[in-house]
Design a protein around this motif. Structure first.
Motif, short mmCIF file in Angstrom:
data_model
loop_
_atom_site.label_atom_id
_atom_site.label_comp_id
_atom_site.label_asym_id
_atom_site.label_seq_id
_atom_site.Cartn_x
_atom_site.Cartn_y
_atom_site.Cartn_z
N MET A 1 -120.56 -3.71 56.44
CA MET A 1 -121.35 -4.73 57.12
C MET A 1 -120.43 -5.64 57.92
O MET A 1 -119.43 -6.15 57.40
CB MET A 1 -122.12 -5.56 56.09
CG MET A 1 -123.07 -6.58 56.70
SD MET A 1 -124.07 -7.37 55.42
CE MET A 1 -125.04 -8.46 56.45
N PRO A 2 -120.69 -5.85 59.22
CA PRO A 2 -119.79 -6.66 60.04
C PRO A 2 -119.78 -8.12 59.61
O PRO A 2 -120.79 -8.66 59.16
CB PRO A 2 -120.36 -6.51 61.46
CG PRO A 2 -121.80 -6.13 61.25
CD PRO A 2 -121.83 -5.33 59.99
N THR A 3 -118.62 -8.75 59.75
CA THR A 3 -118.51 -10.17 59.44
C THR A 3 -119.13 -10.98 60.57
O THR A 3 -119.47 -10.45 61.64
CB THR A 3 -117.03 -10.56 59.29
OG1 THR A 3 -116.38 -10.41 60.57
CG2 THR A 3 -116.32 -9.69 58.27
N PHE A 38 -110.60 -7.96 68.50
CA PHE A 38 -110.98 -7.50 69.84
C PHE A 38 -110.55 -6.05 70.10
O PHE A 38 -110.72 -5.54 71.20
CB PHE A 38 -110.36 -8.41 70.90
CG PHE A 38 -110.80 -9.84 70.79
CD1 PHE A 38 -111.82 -10.35 71.58
CD2 PHE A 38 -110.18 -10.71 69.90
CE1 PHE A 38 -112.23 -11.66 71.49
CE2 PHE A 38 -110.58 -12.03 69.80
CZ PHE A 38 -111.62 -12.51 70.58
N LYS A 39 -109.99 -5.39 69.07
CA LYS A 39 -109.45 -4.05 69.27
C LYS A 39 -110.34 -2.95 68.68
O LYS A 39 -109.93 -1.80 68.59
CB LYS A 39 -108.05 -3.95 68.65
CG LYS A 39 -107.03 -4.87 69.31
CD LYS A 39 -105.64 -4.65 68.74
CE LYS A 39 -104.62 -5.57 69.36
NZ LYS A 39 -103.25 -5.30 68.86
N THR A 40 -111.55 -3.32 68.33
CA THR A 40 -112.46 -2.35 67.74
C THR A 40 -113.05 -1.42 68.80
O THR A 40 -113.03 -1.74 70.00
CB THR A 40 -113.61 -3.07 67.02
OG1 THR A 40 -114.28 -3.93 67.95
CG2 THR A 40 -113.08 -3.90 65.85
N ASP A 41 -113.57 -0.28 68.36
CA ASP A 41 -114.24 0.66 69.26
C ASP A 41 -113.42 0.96 70.51
O ASP A 41 -113.90 0.88 71.63
CB ASP A 41 -115.62 0.13 69.67
CG ASP A 41 -116.55 -0.05 68.48
OD1 ASP A 41 -116.44 0.73 67.53
OD2 ASP A 41 -117.36 -0.99 68.52
N GLU A 42 -112.12 1.29 70.27
CA GLU A 42 -111.22 1.65 71.38
C GLU A 42 -111.16 0.54 72.44
O GLU A 42 -111.23 0.78 73.64
CB GLU A 42 -111.64 2.97 72.00
CG GLU A 42 -111.57 4.14 71.01
CD GLU A 42 -111.95 5.45 71.66
OE1 GLU A 42 -112.67 5.44 72.69
OE2 GLU A 42 -111.52 6.51 71.14
N LEU A 43 -111.00 -0.68 71.95
CA LEU A 43 -110.82 -1.87 72.80
C LEU A 43 -112.06 -2.20 73.64
O LEU A 43 -111.94 -2.85 74.69
CB LEU A 43 -109.60 -1.71 73.71
CG LEU A 43 -108.25 -1.48 73.02
CD1 LEU A 43 -107.14 -1.34 74.07
CD2 LEU A 43 -107.91 -2.60 72.06
N THR A 44 -113.23 -1.82 73.17
CA THR A 44 -114.46 -2.13 73.92
C THR A 44 -114.63 -3.63 74.18
O THR A 44 -115.04 -4.01 75.29
CB THR A 44 -115.68 -1.56 73.18
OG1 THR A 44 -115.60 -0.14 73.18
CG2 THR A 44 -116.98 -1.98 73.87
N PRO A 45 -114.32 -4.53 73.22
CA PRO A 45 -114.44 -5.97 73.53
C PRO A 45 -113.54 -6.39 74.70
O PRO A 45 -113.92 -7.27 75.49
CB PRO A 45 -114.02 -6.65 72.23
CG PRO A 45 -114.35 -5.65 71.17
CD PRO A 45 -114.02 -4.32 71.79
N ILE A 46 -112.38 -5.78 74.83
CA ILE A 46 -111.49 -6.09 75.95
C ILE A 46 -112.15 -5.65 77.26
O ILE A 46 -112.10 -6.36 78.27
CB ILE A 46 -110.12 -5.39 75.80
CG1 ILE A 46 -109.50 -5.70 74.44
CG2 ILE A 46 -109.18 -5.80 76.93
CD1 ILE A 46 -109.14 -7.14 74.21
N LYS A 47 -112.77 -4.48 77.23
CA LYS A 47 -113.48 -3.99 78.41
C LYS A 47 -114.55 -4.99 78.84
O LYS A 47 -114.70 -5.27 80.04
CB LYS A 47 -114.12 -2.64 78.09
CG LYS A 47 -114.98 -2.05 79.20
CD LYS A 47 -115.60 -0.74 78.77
CE LYS A 47 -116.52 -0.18 79.85
NZ LYS A 47 -117.17 1.09 79.42
#
Length: 355
Positions: A1-3, A38-47
């Motif tokens: 479950m995400p924080t 911010f590095k989850t899902d292959e850096l998707t948040p950075i995208k």
């Protein structure tokens, strides 16, 4: 479950502008303290953050701040710096005269330029805003922004001081160093002549960056005659003035000094940052590479200036640099002796590196 924080990161891409604003604003401190978020899902948040630099100015401000913090991470730096489309968007926005986040964009570019692949900036082109009166080379546009935009004169929202760090990093590369020391076709000016006037600027960032650019450019030995020529670059007054205070010199020493260095007011202050003084001293040492450079410095009483700097700046690195320079200036030389390609003498050149 995400924080809760992980959920907040997910809201960066919300279609609701108010939610994007709230999310990016609250995530700014965590971009520095918890970059892994911010590095989850292959850096998707950075995208998603990259996309937001064109959003509402406040959202863009928070997104840019997050990216500045996150590009301290090597993997994020590579991911962002190798995105050519994003780089084009960033550079296009940066040169616009009404861009409210231009300073943050300059800071981000100063981070990205640490990626060696961005040496390609030298060859990059884009249309220039009419107000900038530049050509289509991005590096010329950035130089004109830095010079014309100082103190908010081009864009009331920006001073572009951080572009000095961009140029400082670029000038470490030998092939790009040539840009700074050669006359440009579009305006018939040597770029180093545009920036030398900022060695005593009020901005600590601008002074530090410019000092590093000049020092790195001084590694180009064939440029030394132009650097020292009063009718060409004439660099010496611009690197000697920052290391001088209001001290009074004996008349015989003062009269030999460059005109710009004589009769300085008693309240003249040397650069308060000892690292800048060190950089200027190392530039002077590089400029002793040739016999002509050493002879010129002797003839214009550079030694007394270095002597006073040694006495008045309580910094071990500065004092060591003063002693190295004095050793070069005060030594006896055989008639016609020359040291080509080694300045600073061989052992000293090893201690002076591009910054």
């Amino acid at each position: 479950m995400p924080t809760e924080l992980e959920e907040l990161v997910g809201f960066i891409a919300s279609p609701n502008a108010n939610i994007r604003l709230l999310a990016t604003e609250n995530l700014v401190p965590f971009s520095a303290s918890q970059p892994a978020l911010f590095k989850t899902d292959e850096l998707t948040p950075i995208k998603h953050l990259k996309f937001l630099i064109r959003d509402h100015p406040k959202i863009a401000e928070h997104a840019l701040t997050c990216l500045i913090n996150l590009t301290a991470e090597k993997d994020v730096l590579e991911y962002v710096a190798t995105d050519d489309r994003f780089l084009g968007i960033l550079l296009g926005l940066l040169v616009e005269p009404d861009e409210v986040n231009a300073n943050l964009m300059a800071m981000l570019l100063a981070n990205l330029i640490k990626w060696d692949g961005l040496k390609s900036l030298l060859d990059r082109k884009q249309p220039a805003p009419e107000k900038l009166k530049s050509d289509d080379r991005v590096i010329n546009q950035l130089m004109d922004l830095f010079v014309k935009g100082a103190d908010g004169t081009y864009n009331k929202h920006a001073d572009y001081d951080y572009l000095s760090y961009v140029f400082a990093d670029l000038s470490q590369h030998e092939e790009i160093r040539q840009y700074f020391v050669n006359r440009q076709d579009y305006d018939d000016v040597i770029p180093i002549n545009k920036i030398k006037v900022f060695t005593e600027h009020k901005s600590d960032i601008r002074r530090k960056g410019v000092a590093s650019i000049i020092k790195n450019a001084a590694f180009d030995i064939p440029s030394h005659p132009a650097f020292l020529d009063e009718d060409d670059v004439n660099i010496l007054p611009y690197i000697l003035l920052p290391i001088m205070g209001g001290e009074v010199y004996p008349e015989d020493e003062a009269l030999e000094m460059l005109t710009d260095l004589q009769l300085l007011p008693p309240d003249k202050q040397r650069d308060p940052d000892s690292s800048n003084i060190l950089t200027h001293l190392e530039t002077l040492t590089l400029l002793t590479t040739t016999r002509a450079g050493r002879d010129l410095m002797r003839s214009i009483s550079v030694y007394p200036i270095v002597r006073e700097t040694h006495l008045r700046v309580n910094d071990e690195a500065v004092q060591d640099a003063c002693e190295r320079l004095v050793n070069v200036l005060m030594r006896d030389e055989a008639e016609g002796e020359e040291i080509e390609g080694g300045a600073a003498t061989a052992e000293e050149e090893d201690d002076i590196v591009e910054v």
